[in-house]
Design an enzyme around this catalytic site. Structure first.
Site, PDB file in Angstrom:
ATOM      1  N   LYS A 162     -75.476 -29.018  -3.890  1.00 40.67           N
ATOM      2  CA  LYS A 162     -74.897 -28.188  -4.753  1.00 40.67           C
ATOM      3  C   LYS A 162     -75.521 -26.812  -4.723  1.00 40.67           C
ATOM      4  O   LYS A 162     -76.485 -26.802  -4.174  1.00 40.67           O
ATOM      5  CB  LYS A 162     -75.289 -28.917  -6.389  1.00 40.67           C
TER       6      LYS A 162
ATOM      7  N   LYS B  29     -71.250 -27.011  -5.188  1.00 42.14           N
ATOM      8  CA  LYS B  29     -70.023 -27.816  -4.717  1.00 42.14           C
ATOM      9  C   LYS B  29     -69.664 -26.939  -3.379  1.00 42.14           C
ATOM     10  O   LYS B  29     -69.316 -27.809  -2.008  1.00 42.14           O
ATOM     11  CB  LYS B  29     -69.075 -27.880  -5.504  1.00 42.14           C
TER      12      LYS B  29
ATOM     13  N   LYS C 230     -73.456 -36.268   1.589  1.00 44.40           N
ATOM     14  CA  LYS C 230     -71.740 -36.395   1.267  1.00 44.40           C
ATOM     15  C   LYS C 230     -71.364 -34.994   0.869  1.00 44.40           C
ATOM     16  O   LYS C 230     -72.070 -33.989   0.196  1.00 44.40           O
ATOM     17  CB  LYS C 230     -71.626 -37.356   0.112  1.00 44.40           C
TER      18      LYS C 230
ATOM     19  N   ASP D 189     -68.877 -32.282  -0.857  1.00 40.87           N
ATOM     20  CA  ASP D 189     -68.236 -32.392  -2.414  1.00 40.87           C
ATOM     21  C   ASP D 189     -66.695 -32.310  -1.945  1.00 40.87           C
ATOM     22  O   ASP D 189     -66.230 -31.983  -1.064  1.00 40.87           O
ATOM     23  CB  ASP D 189     -68.760 -31.146  -3.175  1.00 40.87           C
ATOM     24  N   GLU D 190     -66.021 -32.816  -3.208  1.00 36.71           N
ATOM     25  CA  GLU D 190     -64.432 -33.075  -2.986  1.00 36.71           C
ATOM     26  C   GLU D 190     -63.704 -31.590  -2.705  1.00 36.71           C
ATOM     27  O   GLU D 190     -62.642 -32.130  -2.091  1.00 36.71           O
ATOM     28  CB  GLU D 190     -63.945 -33.695  -4.335  1.00 36.71           C
TER      29      GLU D 190
ATOM     30  N   HIS E  87     -63.260 -40.734  -2.461  1.00 38.58           N
ATOM     31  CA  HIS E  87     -63.588 -39.773  -3.625  1.00 38.58           C
ATOM     32  C   HIS E  87     -62.383 -39.798  -4.259  1.00 38.58           C
ATOM     33  O   HIS E  87     -61.123 -39.690  -3.967  1.00 38.58           O
ATOM     34  CB  HIS E  87     -64.136 -38.335  -3.120  1.00 38.58           C
ATOM     35  N   ARG E  88     -62.426 -40.033  -5.635  1.00 32.92           N
ATOM     36  CA  ARG E  88     -61.126 -40.201  -6.690  1.00 32.92           C
ATOM     37  C   ARG E  88     -60.890 -39.101  -7.259  1.00 32.92           C
ATOM     38  O   ARG E  88     -60.208 -38.959  -8.535  1.00 32.92           O
ATOM     39  CB  ARG E  88     -61.587 -41.309  -7.588  1.00 32.92           C
TER      40      ARG E  88
ATOM     41  N   HIS F 267     -65.586 -44.363  -5.401  1.00 26.63           N
ATOM     42  CA  HIS F 267     -66.103 -43.936  -6.919  1.00 26.63           C
ATOM     43  C   HIS F 267     -65.572 -44.768  -7.889  1.00 26.63           C
ATOM     44  O   HIS F 267     -64.372 -44.597  -8.161  1.00 26.63           O
ATOM     45  CB  HIS F 267     -66.038 -42.435  -7.075  1.00 26.63           C
TER      46      HIS F 267
ATOM     47  N   LYS G 206     -72.006 -37.999 -16.383  1.00 27.19           N
ATOM     48  CA  LYS G 206     -71.469 -36.751 -17.192  1.00 27.19           C
ATOM     49  C   LYS G 206     -69.988 -36.833 -17.275  1.00 27.19           C
ATOM     50  O   LYS G 206     -69.457 -36.148 -18.004  1.00 27.19           O
ATOM     51  CB  LYS G 206     -71.781 -35.457 -16.123  1.00 27.19           C
TER      52      LYS G 206
ATOM     53  N   SER H 219     -71.768 -42.338  -9.408  1.00 28.62           N
ATOM     54  CA  SER H 219     -72.057 -41.025  -9.305  1.00 28.62           C
ATOM     55  C   SER H 219     -71.235 -39.898 -10.370  1.00 28.62           C
ATOM     56  O   SER H 219     -70.416 -40.447 -11.161  1.00 28.62           O
ATOM     57  CB  SER H 219     -71.194 -40.553  -8.025  1.00 28.62           C
TER      58      SER H 219
ATOM     59  N   GLN I  79     -75.233 -42.100  -6.132  1.00 27.19           N
ATOM     60  CA  GLN I  79     -75.196 -40.820  -5.731  1.00 27.19           C
ATOM     61  C   GLN I  79     -75.404 -39.834  -6.818  1.00 27.19           C
ATOM     62  O   GLN I  79     -75.098 -39.822  -8.006  1.00 27.19           O
ATOM     63  CB  GLN I  79     -73.598 -40.517  -5.450  1.00 27.19           C
TER      64      GLN I  79
ATOM     65  N   GLY J 109     -76.032 -35.325  -7.106  1.00 20.59           N
ATOM     66  CA  GLY J 109     -76.113 -33.953  -6.849  1.00 20.59           C
ATOM     67  C   GLY J 109     -76.935 -33.232  -7.405  1.00 20.59           C
ATOM     68  O   GLY J 109     -78.310 -33.090  -7.030  1.00 20.59           O
TER      69      GLY J 109
HETATM   70  O1  LIG Z   1     -70.178 -34.241  -7.187  1.00 19.94           O
HETATM   71  C1  LIG Z   1     -70.040 -35.086  -7.994  1.00 19.94           C
HETATM   72  C2  LIG Z   1     -71.126 -35.624  -8.470  1.00 19.94           C
HETATM   73  O2  LIG Z   1     -72.151 -34.423  -8.796  1.00 19.94           O
HETATM   74  P1  LIG Z   1     -73.511 -34.621  -9.821  1.00 19.94           P
HETATM   75  O3  LIG Z   1     -74.356 -35.779  -9.271  1.00 19.94           O
HETATM   76  O4  LIG Z   1     -74.221 -33.266  -9.685  1.00 19.94           O
HETATM   77  O5  LIG Z   1     -72.932 -34.983 -10.967  1.00 19.94           O
HETATM   78  C3  LIG Z   1     -68.778 -36.218  -7.752  1.00 19.94           C
HETATM   79  O6  LIG Z   1     -67.607 -35.241  -7.434  1.00 19.94           O
HETATM   80  C4  LIG Z   1     -68.426 -37.020  -9.048  1.00 19.94           C
HETATM   81  O7  LIG Z   1     -69.216 -38.086  -8.805  1.00 19.94           O
HETATM   82  C5  LIG Z   1     -67.182 -37.273  -8.953  1.00 19.94           C
HETATM   83  O8  LIG Z   1     -67.043 -38.335 -10.292  1.00 19.94           O
HETATM   84  P2  LIG Z   1     -66.660 -39.834 -10.126  1.00 19.94           P
HETATM   85  O9  LIG Z   1     -67.798 -40.460  -9.362  1.00 19.94           O
HETATM   86  O10 LIG Z   1     -66.833 -40.269 -11.445  1.00 19.94           O
HETATM   87  O11 LIG Z   1     -65.400 -40.193  -9.207  1.00 19.94           O
HETATM   88 MG   LIG Z   2     -68.199 -33.744  -6.440  1.00 21.20          MG
END
Ligand SMILES: O=C(COP(=O)(O)O)[C@H](O)[C@H](O)COP(=O)(O)O
Ligand SMILES: [Mg+2]
Length: 415
Positions: A151, A153, A177, A179-180, A269-270, A302, A310, A338, A360, A362
């Protein structure tokens, strides 16, 4: 098909045969329709019917679906297997989650679950490794594998990104990993990031004596993705990461095929799944998205944090069970928890979803008051303590990084 109307797609006494694909929908009929009529229109429009009584002569293969189970707002529909092209997920979805999603005969419709028949399941490649990555790629034994996403991202230069990776790996995490929304932007180029991260990975492996790997995000148009997959294999990585919903299932299938050749695992990643599954009355459930991911060959997916993190989560526990469950010999999928995780949440997470997962974090690593290296140590310590059955408070007595993390975050659920 002369004289066939949509009412002909309803048979409340129908008993599905083993080769049928059976889908469960939640349906709210339009105000001027009763449930039987709406259910028939769902079966009709998603197979071979339309709104009008057809006047088409000649012999036509009957591919009609049958709405057969109506219970309140729940409707089951059985589809004959000949309706589907083997191994073609876009075609399957154009039937069972296509026009019906916007049809005026229903005010709301949600595809909740599918019972996939063997013939259709085995026409897809499925995962190459699944949860076996824990010990085929790593040597994780019974503990969850661990990952972090740098982070912010996006915005870190390649050098900064690689340094974060090195600190995380040497702090005890298995996976770096992307980020998306990091792929190949001007501030951090894909090729350079790949080469330099893997060099740092090799150093971290030498230093720690543990296997390490990198989930590099290859998401792009399909041709570019395949080129990136080839590059990742050439450079000696074990995984690619794909944003499976935003890039589409056809592209995921193409990547899966190429990964077979290279022996690469796929981290799915979703991002964007919530556009389909967050509204409880409309769309496609996360359960079905997870099923599609397994058929198309995701090894890791995920599936959320069982509500500890969150982001809104739909039935993490039930979905994970489906991902592990028997499916005509298809490999399972390793669920990744995650989204807002930090060390203090690990014991409760493992209590809810078990240890056959990836965890996972961040912000929960890079937000550690003493930085990424300490944050990675604290996250790994939380996993090790949990697996050996020691409370975090006790483990923290001689693990200062964990102590700082739990003093900061406790067991709070972030927003
Ligand atoms: O970057 C993160 C988490 O970062 P952090 O740990 O700072 O929140 C992922 O994109 C999320 O997990 C996606 O959500 P999901 O896993 O529910 O698809
Ligand atoms: Mg992410």
């Amino acid at each position: 098909m002369t004289g066939i109307t949509y009412e002909d797609f309803l048979d409340l006494d129908y008993e599905p045969v083993a080769s049928d694909l059976v889908c469960t929908f939640t349906v709210q009929p339009a105000s001027d329709m009763d449930m039987d009529a709406a259910a028939s229109r769902v079966a009709s429009e998603s197979s071979n019917g339309t709104w009008a009584e057809l006047q088409v002569d000649g012999t036509i293969t009957d591919l009609s679906a049958t709405a057969f189970g109506i219970d309140g707002n729940t409707v089951q529909v059985a589809y004959p297997e000949e309706l589907f092209e083997a191994g073609n997920m876009p075609q399957v979805l154009s039937c069972i989650a296509g026009n019906i999603m916007g049809m005026k005969a229903v005010d709301r419709i949600r595809l909740e679950d599918c019972e996939w028949p063997e013939g259709l399941v085995t026409s897809f490649m499925g995962p190459q490794f699944g949860s076996a990555v824990r010990n085929d790629i790593f040597d994780a034994g019974e503990r969850p594998i661990t990952a972090t996403v740098p982070k912010p991202k996006v915005g870190l230069s390649t050098d900064q990104h690689v340094q974060v990776g090195y600190e995380a790996w040497t702090g005890g995490l298995d996976l770096l990993k992307d980020d998306e929304n990091l792929t190949d932007q001007s501030f951090n180029r894909f090729d350079e990031r790949l080469t330099e991260s893997l060099a740092a990975r090799d150093d971290a492996q030498d230093e720690t004596g543990e296997k390490k790997s990198y989930l590099i995000n290859v998401t792009a148009d399909a041709n570019t993705m395949l080129e990136r997959v080839d590059r990742v294999a050439e450079e000696g990585c074990e995984y690619v990461m794909v944003d499976v919903v935003t890039c589409g299932w056809a592209a995921v299938q193409a990547v899966r095929e190429r990964c077979e050749k290279h022996g690469l695992a796929i981290h799915a990643h979703r991002a964007m799944h919530a556009a389909f599954d967050r509204v409880p009355t409309q769309g496609v459930s996360m359960r079905v998205i997870a099923q599609i991911s397994r058929l198309c060959g995701a090894d890791q997916l995920h599936t959320g944090t069982a509500d500890l993190g969150k982001l809104a989560n739909e039935d993490t526990v039930g979905i994970n069970e489906w991902l592990y469950g028997d499916l005509y010999g298809t490999n399972d999928v390793l669920p990744m928890a995650s989204g807002g995780l930090h060390p203090g949440l690990v014991p409760e997470l493992v209590k809810r979803v078990g240890t056959n997962i990836g965890v996972q974090a961040g912000g929960g690593v890079h937000g550690h008051p003493d930085g990424t290296h300490a944050g990675a140590k604290a996250f790994r310590q939380a996993v090790d303590a949990t697996v050996e059955g020691t409370s975090l408070e006790e483990y923290a007595e001689d693990h200062p990084e964990l102590k700082v993390a739990i003093d900061k975050w406790g067991t709070e659920t972030p927003r």
